[in-house]
Write a protein that holds these residues in place. Structure first.
Motif, PDB file in Angstrom:
ATOM      1  N   THR A  79       0.930  -1.190  -0.017  1.00 42.46           N
ATOM      2  CA  THR A  79       0.124  -0.071   0.129  1.00 42.46           C
ATOM      3  C   THR A  79       0.947   1.220  -0.119  1.00 42.46           C
ATOM      4  O   THR A  79       0.614   2.275  -0.651  1.00 42.46           O
ATOM      5  CB  THR A  79      -1.003   0.191   1.122  1.00 42.46           C
ATOM      6  OG1 THR A  79      -1.719  -1.282   1.103  1.00 42.46           O
ATOM      7  CG2 THR A  79      -1.937   1.300   1.272  1.00 42.46           C
ATOM      8  N   ALA A  80       1.952   1.286   0.904  1.00 38.67           N
ATOM      9  CA  ALA A  80       2.908   2.438   0.852  1.00 38.67           C
ATOM     10  C   ALA A  80       3.476   2.601  -0.433  1.00 38.67           C
ATOM     11  O   ALA A  80       3.608   3.600  -0.926  1.00 38.67           O
ATOM     12  CB  ALA A  80       3.673   2.355   1.869  1.00 38.67           C
ATOM     13  N   ARG A  81       3.887   1.444  -1.046  1.00 34.55           N
ATOM     14  CA  ARG A  81       4.497   1.756  -2.379  1.00 34.55           C
ATOM     15  C   ARG A  81       3.578   2.188  -3.699  1.00 34.55           C
ATOM     16  O   ARG A  81       3.979   3.211  -4.151  1.00 34.55           O
ATOM     17  CB  ARG A  81       4.965   0.333  -2.905  1.00 34.55           C
ATOM     18  CG  ARG A  81       6.370  -0.141  -2.480  1.00 34.55           C
ATOM     19  CD  ARG A  81       7.105  -1.257  -3.157  1.00 34.55           C
ATOM     20  NE  ARG A  81       6.100  -2.591  -3.359  1.00 34.55           N
ATOM     21  CZ  ARG A  81       5.939  -3.395  -2.260  1.00 34.55           C
ATOM     22  NH1 ARG A  81       6.731  -3.251  -1.237  1.00 34.55           N
ATOM     23  NH2 ARG A  81       5.004  -4.264  -2.423  1.00 34.55           N
ATOM     24  N   ILE A  82       2.385   2.004  -3.526  1.00 31.49           N
ATOM     25  CA  ILE A  82       1.412   2.246  -4.528  1.00 31.49           C
ATOM     26  C   ILE A  82       1.223   3.893  -4.099  1.00 31.49           C
ATOM     27  O   ILE A  82       1.156   4.771  -5.031  1.00 31.49           O
ATOM     28  CB  ILE A  82      -0.035   1.418  -4.286  1.00 31.49           C
ATOM     29  CG1 ILE A  82       0.205   0.190  -4.754  1.00 31.49           C
ATOM     30  CG2 ILE A  82      -1.355   2.360  -5.042  1.00 31.49           C
ATOM     31  CD1 ILE A  82      -1.158  -0.803  -4.290  1.00 31.49           C
ATOM     32  N   LYS A 107       1.994   6.936  -6.871  1.00 28.26           N
ATOM     33  CA  LYS A 107       0.865   7.640  -7.202  1.00 28.26           C
ATOM     34  C   LYS A 107       1.298   9.144  -6.848  1.00 28.26           C
ATOM     35  O   LYS A 107       0.429  10.005  -7.080  1.00 28.26           O
ATOM     36  CB  LYS A 107      -0.322   7.300  -6.685  1.00 28.26           C
ATOM     37  CG  LYS A 107      -0.966   5.904  -7.711  1.00 28.26           C
ATOM     38  CD  LYS A 107      -2.102   5.727  -7.053  1.00 28.26           C
ATOM     39  CE  LYS A 107      -2.843   4.263  -8.031  1.00 28.26           C
ATOM     40  NZ  LYS A 107      -4.094   4.042  -7.784  1.00 28.26           N
ATOM     41  N   ASN A 108       2.205   9.238  -6.218  1.00 25.44           N
ATOM     42  CA  ASN A 108       2.565  10.713  -5.601  1.00 25.44           C
ATOM     43  C   ASN A 108       1.565  11.125  -4.505  1.00 25.44           C
ATOM     44  O   ASN A 108       1.329  12.330  -4.621  1.00 25.44           O
ATOM     45  CB  ASN A 108       2.847  11.708  -6.867  1.00 25.44           C
ATOM     46  CG  ASN A 108       4.244  11.354  -7.651  1.00 25.44           C
ATOM     47  OD1 ASN A 108       4.960  10.803  -6.827  1.00 25.44           O
ATOM     48  ND2 ASN A 108       4.148  11.451  -8.774  1.00 25.44           N
ATOM     49  N   ALA A 109       0.871  10.225  -4.163  1.00 28.89           N
ATOM     50  CA  ALA A 109      -0.098  10.488  -3.245  1.00 28.89           C
ATOM     51  C   ALA A 109       0.280  10.931  -1.795  1.00 28.89           C
ATOM     52  O   ALA A 109      -0.363  11.883  -1.151  1.00 28.89           O
ATOM     53  CB  ALA A 109      -1.004   9.358  -2.938  1.00 28.89           C
ATOM     54  N   VAL A 110       1.612  10.673  -1.459  1.00 24.38           N
ATOM     55  CA  VAL A 110       2.417  10.919  -0.117  1.00 24.38           C
ATOM     56  C   VAL A 110       3.787  11.047  -0.461  1.00 24.38           C
ATOM     57  O   VAL A 110       4.156  10.298  -1.410  1.00 24.38           O
ATOM     58  CB  VAL A 110       2.010   9.964   0.831  1.00 24.38           C
ATOM     59  CG1 VAL A 110       2.498   8.560   0.755  1.00 24.38           C
ATOM     60  CG2 VAL A 110       2.230  10.548   1.987  1.00 24.38           C
ATOM     61  N   THR A 111       4.628  11.990   0.150  1.00 25.47           N
ATOM     62  CA  THR A 111       6.051  11.850   0.177  1.00 25.47           C
ATOM     63  C   THR A 111       6.458  10.729   1.071  1.00 25.47           C
ATOM     64  O   THR A 111       5.765  10.423   2.166  1.00 25.47           O
ATOM     65  CB  THR A 111       6.634  13.000   0.432  1.00 25.47           C
ATOM     66  OG1 THR A 111       6.433  13.384   1.728  1.00 25.47           O
ATOM     67  CG2 THR A 111       6.140  14.070  -0.502  1.00 25.47           C
ATOM     68  N   LEU A 112       7.613  10.189   0.754  1.00 22.73           N
ATOM     69  CA  LEU A 112       8.152   9.359   1.504  1.00 22.73           C
ATOM     70  C   LEU A 112       8.569   9.881   2.987  1.00 22.73           C
ATOM     71  O   LEU A 112       8.292   9.100   3.717  1.00 22.73           O
ATOM     72  CB  LEU A 112       9.512   8.640   0.889  1.00 22.73           C
ATOM     73  CG  LEU A 112      10.548   7.716   2.041  1.00 22.73           C
ATOM     74  CD1 LEU A 112       9.734   6.393   1.955  1.00 22.73           C
ATOM     75  CD2 LEU A 112      11.637   7.316   1.349  1.00 22.73           C
ATOM     76  N   VAL A 171      14.443  -6.661   5.959  1.00 19.74           N
ATOM     77  CA  VAL A 171      13.080  -7.401   6.358  1.00 19.74           C
ATOM     78  C   VAL A 171      12.510  -6.486   7.567  1.00 19.74           C
ATOM     79  O   VAL A 171      13.209  -6.071   8.703  1.00 19.74           O
ATOM     80  CB  VAL A 171      13.440  -8.515   6.902  1.00 19.74           C
ATOM     81  CG1 VAL A 171      12.239  -9.088   7.449  1.00 19.74           C
ATOM     82  CG2 VAL A 171      13.833  -9.312   5.766  1.00 19.74           C
ATOM     83  N   ALA A 172      11.387  -5.868   7.575  1.00 17.07           N
ATOM     84  CA  ALA A 172      10.637  -5.242   8.491  1.00 17.07           C
ATOM     85  C   ALA A 172      10.330  -6.005   9.564  1.00 17.07           C
ATOM     86  O   ALA A 172       9.833  -7.275   9.557  1.00 17.07           O
ATOM     87  CB  ALA A 172       9.632  -4.206   8.122  1.00 17.07           C
ATOM     88  N   ASP A 205      12.713   3.398   3.971  1.00 16.20           N
ATOM     89  CA  ASP A 205      12.395   3.469   2.484  1.00 16.20           C
ATOM     90  C   ASP A 205      12.560   1.882   2.077  1.00 16.20           C
ATOM     91  O   ASP A 205      12.004   1.216   1.382  1.00 16.20           O
ATOM     92  CB  ASP A 205      13.375   4.507   1.764  1.00 16.20           C
ATOM     93  CG  ASP A 205      13.159   4.105   0.461  1.00 16.20           C
ATOM     94  OD1 ASP A 205      12.051   4.209  -0.274  1.00 16.20           O
ATOM     95  OD2 ASP A 205      14.212   4.651  -0.383  1.00 16.20           O
ATOM     96  N   ALA A 206      13.755   1.309   2.644  1.00 17.09           N
ATOM     97  CA  ALA A 206      14.089  -0.090   2.359  1.00 17.09           C
ATOM     98  C   ALA A 206      13.054  -1.148   2.846  1.00 17.09           C
ATOM     99  O   ALA A 206      12.690  -2.260   2.120  1.00 17.09           O
ATOM    100  CB  ALA A 206      15.528  -0.263   2.927  1.00 17.09           C
ATOM    101  N   TYR A 207      12.460  -0.807   3.820  1.00 13.24           N
ATOM    102  CA  TYR A 207      11.295  -1.577   4.334  1.00 13.24           C
ATOM    103  C   TYR A 207      10.190  -1.451   3.243  1.00 13.24           C
ATOM    104  O   TYR A 207       9.608  -2.566   3.050  1.00 13.24           O
ATOM    105  CB  TYR A 207      10.755  -1.024   5.731  1.00 13.24           C
ATOM    106  CG  TYR A 207      11.568  -1.265   6.948  1.00 13.24           C
ATOM    107  CD1 TYR A 207      12.712  -2.085   6.977  1.00 13.24           C
ATOM    108  CD2 TYR A 207      11.367  -0.659   8.240  1.00 13.24           C
ATOM    109  CE1 TYR A 207      13.447  -2.273   7.900  1.00 13.24           C
ATOM    110  CE2 TYR A 207      12.011  -0.769   9.250  1.00 13.24           C
ATOM    111  CZ  TYR A 207      13.139  -1.627   9.306  1.00 13.24           C
ATOM    112  OH  TYR A 207      14.045  -1.656  10.248  1.00 13.24           O
TER     113      TYR A 207
END
Length: 68
Positions: free
Chosen positions: A7-10, A14-19, A47-48, A39-41
């Motif tokens: 979900t975070a990647r999507i 989509k530029n819906a949020v910044t990292l 591995v998170a 970002d790596a997670y």
């Protein structure tokens, strides 16, 4: 949330949020990973832990609820 990383990647794609905003929400909920580690997670390069995944899910949910 079944897949907080996906979900975070999507949202990022989509530029819906910044990292940084996503990481700040994670950090504010008690996460201790750096923005780089977070970002790596998100991209599954590290591995998170189950705790980090729950905090990530909470941060993503907070975006939908309008909470940082």
């Amino acid at each position: 949330m079944d897949d907080p990383q996906g979900t975070a990647r999507i949202l990022l794609e989509k530029n819906a949020v910044t990292l940084y905003r996503l990481w700040a929400g994670y950090w504010g909920r008690g996460g201790n990973a750096t923005a780089f580690e977070f970002d790596a997670y998100v991209h599954e390069a590290l591995v998170a832990s189950p705790v980090d995944l729950r905090l990530m899910a909470s941060a993503v949910d907070g975006l939908y609820e309008g909470k940082p």
